[in-house]
Design a protein around this motif. Sequence first.
Motif, PDB file in Angstrom:
ATOM      1  N   ARG A  67      11.343  -6.240   6.751  1.00  0.00           N
ATOM      2  CA  ARG A  67      10.115  -6.197   6.725  1.00  0.00           C
ATOM      3  C   ARG A  67       9.243  -5.703   4.863  1.00  0.00           C
ATOM      4  N   ASN A  69       6.802  -3.452   3.941  1.00  0.00           N
ATOM      5  CA  ASN A  69       5.847  -1.486   3.938  1.00  0.00           C
ATOM      6  C   ASN A  69       4.172  -1.750   4.061  1.00  0.00           C
ATOM      7  N   THR A  70       4.052  -1.544   5.490  1.00  0.00           N
ATOM      8  CA  THR A  70       2.487  -1.857   5.838  1.00  0.00           C
ATOM      9  C   THR A  70       1.505  -0.982   5.039  1.00  0.00           C
ATOM     10  N   GLN A  71       0.516  -2.124   4.732  1.00  0.00           N
ATOM     11  CA  GLN A  71      -0.605  -1.476   4.083  1.00  0.00           C
ATOM     12  C   GLN A  71      -1.672  -1.380   5.452  1.00  0.00           C
ATOM     13  N   SER A 102      -3.860   0.067  13.212  1.00  0.00           N
ATOM     14  CA  SER A 102      -3.494  -1.554  13.724  1.00  0.00           C
ATOM     15  C   SER A 102      -2.334  -1.009  13.494  1.00  0.00           C
ATOM     16  N   CYS A 103      -1.311  -0.612  12.764  1.00  0.00           N
ATOM     17  CA  CYS A 103      -0.013  -0.295  12.941  1.00  0.00           C
ATOM     18  C   CYS A 103       0.304   0.120  14.571  1.00  0.00           C
ATOM     19  N   THR A 107       4.640   3.657  12.787  1.00  0.00           N
ATOM     20  CA  THR A 107       4.636   3.763  11.227  1.00  0.00           C
ATOM     21  C   THR A 107       3.625   4.366  11.313  1.00  0.00           C
TER      22      THR A 107
END
Length: 316
Positions: A67, A69-71, A102-103, A107
């Motif tokens: 996975r 990193n969430t941006q 959105s996360c 997160t």
Amino acid sequence: MTYAHLTTNELVIIEAYHQEGKKISAIAKSLGRARQTIYNVVAYLEQGYSAYDYYEHYKVNKKRCGRHNTQLSKEETDFIQSHLEKDWSLDVIKGTYPNKVSCSMRTLYRLADRGVFKKENLPWKGKRKQNGKKEMRGKQAFRRDIRERAERYPTFDREFGHFEGDTIVGKDSKSAAITLVERQSKVIIALQTNGRKAQDIEQSLRDWLTKFPKNLFKSMTFDCGKEFSNWKSLSNEYDIDIFFADPGCPGQRGLNEHSNGLLRRHGLPKQTDFNEISQEVLSAIADKRNNIPRKSLNYQTPLQVFLSYFKVSNLI
């Protein structure tokens, strides 16, 4: 069954067997691996590469796995940051506006740990007092024990109109303000007082209670400080039961202690001189907290829940 990647030893063995001319099926049987796995390595070796080259190629590919990193978009980040600056917590932002973030909630907190958001004045961590600390402040000799509350109100945890209260002390312990929290709605009431003596506290509570019909509120629970020693006259005049927590047990009024912490961090620090603050300012600071949604209220604000009970009682 979890797939295990080829080790460096296995790669060296495959290379040696291949150089000896062994068949792929024989190598696979010897290592206990699938024939396709062995074929992938052999095909790479036949292009003129070594087992070491295959392993380096594998490491490069592996870095792209897993996975990422969430941006968040700039719009999302700005939206979250604007609410953090209004003293909203991350879980309340996500719960109140699930379609705008959105996360997941977890997160969001990971992003905060990475420094994506700017947030100061975080809640306390650790113990505020040492173990074995003795309470040296004055205590009342006679008071209604908190255990009487459970006998008097069997449905205490589900009823509206039960308050927890205390005083928060100002600069040099020379001034104070009264705080009350209604348990069902979690609405915070901050009251100005002319001093810390019992008659000052009594007068402030009396002025506030006269604004409401009798029997609307059922009980108040304070700590056992001497500033609340005039409780009997309030209880008799306004027909409200007043109870007291055990000495040194702030957890028995946990909601009030938590609310005091919110007020301290967001407008009333310990160096505040309450003699210089008007009732309007106190109310404005409390109203700010009362208009922030809370997860425990299903993302309604304390003020919304508080007023809903008034509608049920036909008071508004």
